[in-house]
Write an enzyme that holds these catalytic residues in place. Structure first.
Site, mmCIF file in Angstrom:
data_model
loop_
_atom_site.group_PDB
_atom_site.id
_atom_site.type_symbol
_atom_site.label_atom_id
_atom_site.label_comp_id
_atom_site.label_asym_id
_atom_site.label_seq_id
_atom_site.Cartn_x
_atom_site.Cartn_y
_atom_site.Cartn_z
ATOM 1 N N ILE A 216 101.519 -1.567 39.088
ATOM 2 C CA ILE A 216 102.640 -2.120 38.307
ATOM 3 C C ILE A 216 102.967 -0.735 37.720
ATOM 4 O O ILE A 216 104.020 -0.336 37.177
ATOM 5 C CB ILE A 216 102.294 -2.867 37.316
ATOM 6 C CG1 ILE A 216 102.122 -4.100 38.073
ATOM 7 C CG2 ILE A 216 103.308 -3.121 36.151
ATOM 8 C CD1 ILE A 216 103.213 -4.952 38.745
ATOM 9 N N GLY B 23 106.245 -8.050 42.554
ATOM 10 C CA GLY B 23 106.767 -6.827 42.894
ATOM 11 C C GLY B 23 106.574 -5.663 41.826
ATOM 12 O O GLY B 23 106.932 -5.975 40.714
ATOM 13 N N LYS C 26 99.911 -18.587 33.961
ATOM 14 C CA LYS C 26 101.275 -18.351 33.620
ATOM 15 C C LYS C 26 101.966 -19.595 32.719
ATOM 16 O O LYS C 26 102.691 -19.377 31.833
ATOM 17 C CB LYS C 26 102.297 -18.197 34.953
ATOM 18 C CG LYS C 26 102.228 -16.654 35.354
ATOM 19 C CD LYS C 26 102.877 -16.879 36.685
ATOM 20 C CE LYS C 26 102.334 -15.260 37.399
ATOM 21 N NZ LYS C 26 102.864 -15.275 38.908
HETATM 22 N N1 HSE Z 1 100.338 -12.893 42.879
HETATM 23 C C1 HSE Z 1 101.231 -13.079 41.868
HETATM 24 C C2 HSE Z 1 102.311 -13.841 42.736
HETATM 25 C C3 HSE Z 1 101.890 -11.700 41.760
HETATM 26 O O1 HSE Z 1 102.260 -14.143 43.992
HETATM 27 O O2 HSE Z 1 103.266 -14.175 41.872
HETATM 28 C C4 HSE Z 1 102.904 -11.873 40.413
HETATM 29 O O3 HSE Z 1 102.278 -12.356 39.058
#
Ligand code: HSE
Length: 336
Positions: A11, A314, A222
């Site tokens: 990132i 990404g 999340k």
């Molecule tokens: N490993 C996570 C995904 C990356 O596949 O969404 C992004 O947070």
């Protein structure tokens, strides 16, 4: 505006590339001149008050796999936050859901020194959202984390800024690109999970430890961030009921398909209850998005249902969110 970059992996390097590409655009469109005054990774820190040469930093890290070859100092990210003058700290070190470190200490140290924080790092937020938010408020600094959920899908800022008059009473979503890619491929080809996981890893979207994806840890992190940030629920990672996709077989997917359903790993927050589990989703439902895409369905009391779809992972896509948070700080604040 002076910026410190803490973390120079996928990132962080993606950010350096986007900043090089967007330098003129940022100045012309937003009057924003960004100066990256330090870059830290696990090897140390490079500091340049005139602005680190990002092209050179990328060349060095590509060649030597560490930033200190720039040349830099054996100064940790935390030390850099404490000693280098800057207005904004961009924290993009790897996410750790067990302790939140080192990201948590980086963010708190930055805030305590009056620095705004922008991050993509999920772990510290999923564990200590309230503490981070309160510290930011107490210190009068911005705390922005659009990139931590859904990569380029502008979900947090959409809900908290564009829908600020609405109460969001439920959120459902596919918040992990890796498992969505795996389930989509399993649906199309009836291939076993292990095989498709390897392909997802090759795409560079899986977590360093892919069990975080498969076992629902990433989705749960999340979900906690969304519950706190959008719905004002004081939840932590430990409050989420989690079931991953390990037990989903090609046969189960085939049976679902025959009945007009797909199986998706869905995260949901409703009535302060947070849950991640595989679910049967009708093929024509808005949550049925394919491949690495993420989707979120917000249920708002005035606006009604709003669905947003976008690339959830990404290096380049995630930096769309980081950049928008940085620009927002620039526009709202009196940063030099
Ligand atoms: N490993 C996570 C995904 C990356 O596949 O969404 C992004 O947070």
């Amino acid at each position: 505006m002076r910026v410190q970059l803490i973390g120079f992996g996928n990132i962080g390097q993606g950010l350096a590339r986007v900043l090089l590409e967007k330098e003129k655009y940022l100045e012309k469109r937003h009057g924003l001149k960004l100066r990256v005054v330090s870059i830290s990774d696990i090897s140390g820190t490079v500091v340049d008050e005139e602005g680190v040469d990002l092209k050179r930093a990328l060349e060095v890290v590509e060649r030597e796999k560490k930033i200190i070859g720039y040349p830099g100092e054996e100064m940790s990210g935390l030390e850099a936050i404490k000693t280098v003058d800057a207005e904004v700290v961009i924290e993009v070190t790897p996410s750790n859901i067990k302790t939140g470190e080192p990201g948590l200490s980086h963010m708190l140290a930055a805030m305590k020194r009056g620095k705004h924080v922008v991050t993509s790092n999920k772990g510290p937020l999923a564990l200590e959202f309230k503490k981070l938010k309160e510290t930011a408020e107490k210190k009068g600094v911005a705390f922005r984390f659009e990139a931590s959920v859904g990569g380029a899908m502008p979900l947090v800022n959409l809900a908290t800024e564009m829908l600020s008059g609405d109460e969001i009473y439920a959120i459902e979503g596919i918040l992990n690109g890796t498992t969505n890619y795996i389930l989509s491929r399993m649906t199309k080809e009836e291939s076993p999970l292990e095989l498709v996981l390897r392909e997802a890893q090759e795409l560079g979207i899986a977590e360093t430890d892919p069990s975080y994806d498969i076992d629902g840890v990433d989705t749960a992190s999340k979900l906690v961030i969304l519950a706190n940030a959008i719905m004002g629920v004081d939840a932590s990672y430990r409050d989420v009921k989690i079931q991953g996709i390990r037990k989903i077989t090609p046969e189960a997917i085939k049976l679902a398909k025959e009945d007009g359903y797909v199986i998706k790993l869905v995260g949901e927050v409703k009535n302060s209850h947070l849950e991640v589990a595989p679910r049967l989703v009708p093929v024509n439902h808005p949550l049925n998005v394919d491949g690495v895409l993420n989707v979120a369905l917000l249920r708002a009391d005035i606006a009604g249902d709003i669905t947003i779809v976008g690339k959830g992972a990404g290096a380049r896509e995630t930096n769309s969110a980081i950049l928008s948070d940085v620009i927002s700080i620039w526009k709202n604040g009196a940063c030099l």
